[in-house]
Write an enzyme that holds these catalytic residues in place. Structure first.
Site, short mmCIF file in Angstrom:
data_model
loop_
_atom_site.label_atom_id
_atom_site.label_comp_id
_atom_site.label_asym_id
_atom_site.label_seq_id
_atom_site.Cartn_x
_atom_site.Cartn_y
_atom_site.Cartn_z
N THR A 157 53.36 -45.18 -6.49
CA THR A 157 51.82 -44.90 -6.40
C THR A 157 51.42 -44.24 -5.16
O THR A 157 50.53 -43.19 -5.28
CB THR A 157 51.44 -46.44 -6.22
OG1 THR A 157 51.71 -47.13 -7.18
CG2 THR A 157 49.90 -46.26 -6.04
N HIS A 203 52.00 -40.31 -6.16
CA HIS A 203 50.86 -39.95 -7.20
C HIS A 203 49.33 -39.65 -6.06
O HIS A 203 48.92 -38.41 -6.27
CB HIS A 203 50.05 -40.95 -8.12
CG HIS A 203 51.27 -41.40 -9.06
ND1 HIS A 203 51.48 -40.29 -10.19
CD2 HIS A 203 52.05 -42.22 -9.40
CE1 HIS A 203 52.34 -40.54 -10.90
NE2 HIS A 203 52.56 -41.98 -10.56
#
Ligand SMILES: [Zn+2]
EC number: 1.1.1.103
Length: 342
Positions: free
Chosen positions: A40, A43
């Protein structure tokens, strides 16, 4: 305090001075010791399509951490100053049907730490006491820092009974590796892990899997033959989010096989649903951890001798975050840890 901030809506991260978080009556303030870098966070760092849609800047990143409680709100019981803690990164609403029924992991209004609100890549983080897991027995700090993704692995691996079963895990990233360790520890017969990175497959071998298979040069059917499996895998754990991995998994399951999917696909893709129907396969999606049954399982698995040491391959001071993020994004190693006390 210092924090790793998504300061602007563009690729990159900034180590900046931000105000220390304040706490409400039900919150605790935690001095962060170590953090883990998650996909995460990668990203958000690279500012891809998902991040552009999900993130509002400025945002302090991070949800995998271990720290020490330095202050508690007046209503907090059960957590005290000096406690060593990790945090459940999903903050739930407490009022929807599933929350009221005690199924908090199924909350419809989950907010992610370091995604929907400021996170733990900082010298201090504030969290509701109900999201705090106190380490009652000593745990290695690096391992304690990755309880959140370890919980993903445990939740996925223990979704279906696997004692004596043959388990296929597609994807040997940190969570796939931890799931392999859990499946081994919990009594699976064969644990087969696939990936296209030889470095990651070597980590899987260190964990003691039956077979670490490089699917750039061999098929899962080849792996079945090598191990003498005749009817396919009983349990599948899909950790990659890759279309070809799920398709291969479905094609190599036994009748009545059960698949738990944690890998998050980037987009829709076709699969052979006729095979799912005629092979009577169960597919189950996994997101996060059961609160706090998974956390209990994590602690006792470690107490029982589960070894996650091979999974952690990168350690950096927080000021070396760019090198740490490059390491984590390389797709070759295991888990990368940032030390906030260095
Ligand atoms: Zn809820």
């Amino acid at each position: 305090m210092k924090a790793l901030v998504k300061h602007k809506a563009e690729p990159g991260l900034w180590l900046r001075d931000v105000p220390e978080p304040t706490i409400g009556p039900g919150d605790v303030l935690i001095k962060v010791l170590r953090t883990g870098i998650c996909g995460t966070d990668l990203h958000i760092h690279s500012w891809d399509g998902w991040a552009r849609g999900a993130i509002t800047t400025p945002l302090v990143l991070g949800h995998e951490f271990v720290g020490e409680v330095v202050d508690t709100g007046r209503d907090v019981t059960g957590v005290k100053r000096g406690d060593r803690v990790s945090g459940e990164g999903h903050l739930v609403c407490g009022t929807c049907r599933n929350c009221l029924a005690g199924r908090r992991h199924l909350c419809r209004a989950t907010v992610g730490l370091g995604v929907g609100r400021d996170g733990a890549f900082a010298e201090y983080v504030a969290l509701p006491a109900s999201n705090v897991w106190v380490h009652r027995v000593p745990v290695d700090l690096d391992v304690a820092a990755i309880f959140d993704p370890f919980g993903n692995a445990v939740h996925t691996a223990l979704s279906f009974p696997l004692v004596g079963e043959d388990v296929l895990i597609t994807g040997a990233g940190p969570i796939g590796l931890m799931a392999a360790a859990v499946a081994r520890h919990a009594g699976a017969r064969h644990v087969v892990v696939t990936d296209v990175s030889e470095e990651r497959l070597e980590l899987a071998r260190k964990i003691g899997v039956s077979l670490a298979l490089n699917v750039s040069g061999a098929t899962i059917a080849d792996g079945q033959r090598e191990l003498g499996l005749r009817e396919g895998f009983d349990i599948g754990l899909e950790m990659s989010g890759r279309p070809e991995a799920l398709r291969d998994m479905i094609a190599n399951m036994t009748h009545g096989g059960r698949i738990a999917m944690l890998g998050l696909p980037a987009e829709e893709f076709p699969v052979d649903f006729a095979r799912i129907v005629t092979s009577m396969i169960t597919l189950k999606g996994i997101y996060g951890r059961e609160m706090f049954e998974t956390w209990y399982a994590m602690s006792v698995l470690l107490e029982g001798g589960l070894d996650l040491a091979p999974v952690i391959t990168g350690r950096y001071g927080h000021e070396e975050f760019e090198a740490a993020f490059a390491d984590a994004a390389s797709g070759r190693g295991g888990k990368v840890i940032l030390d906030w006390t260095a």
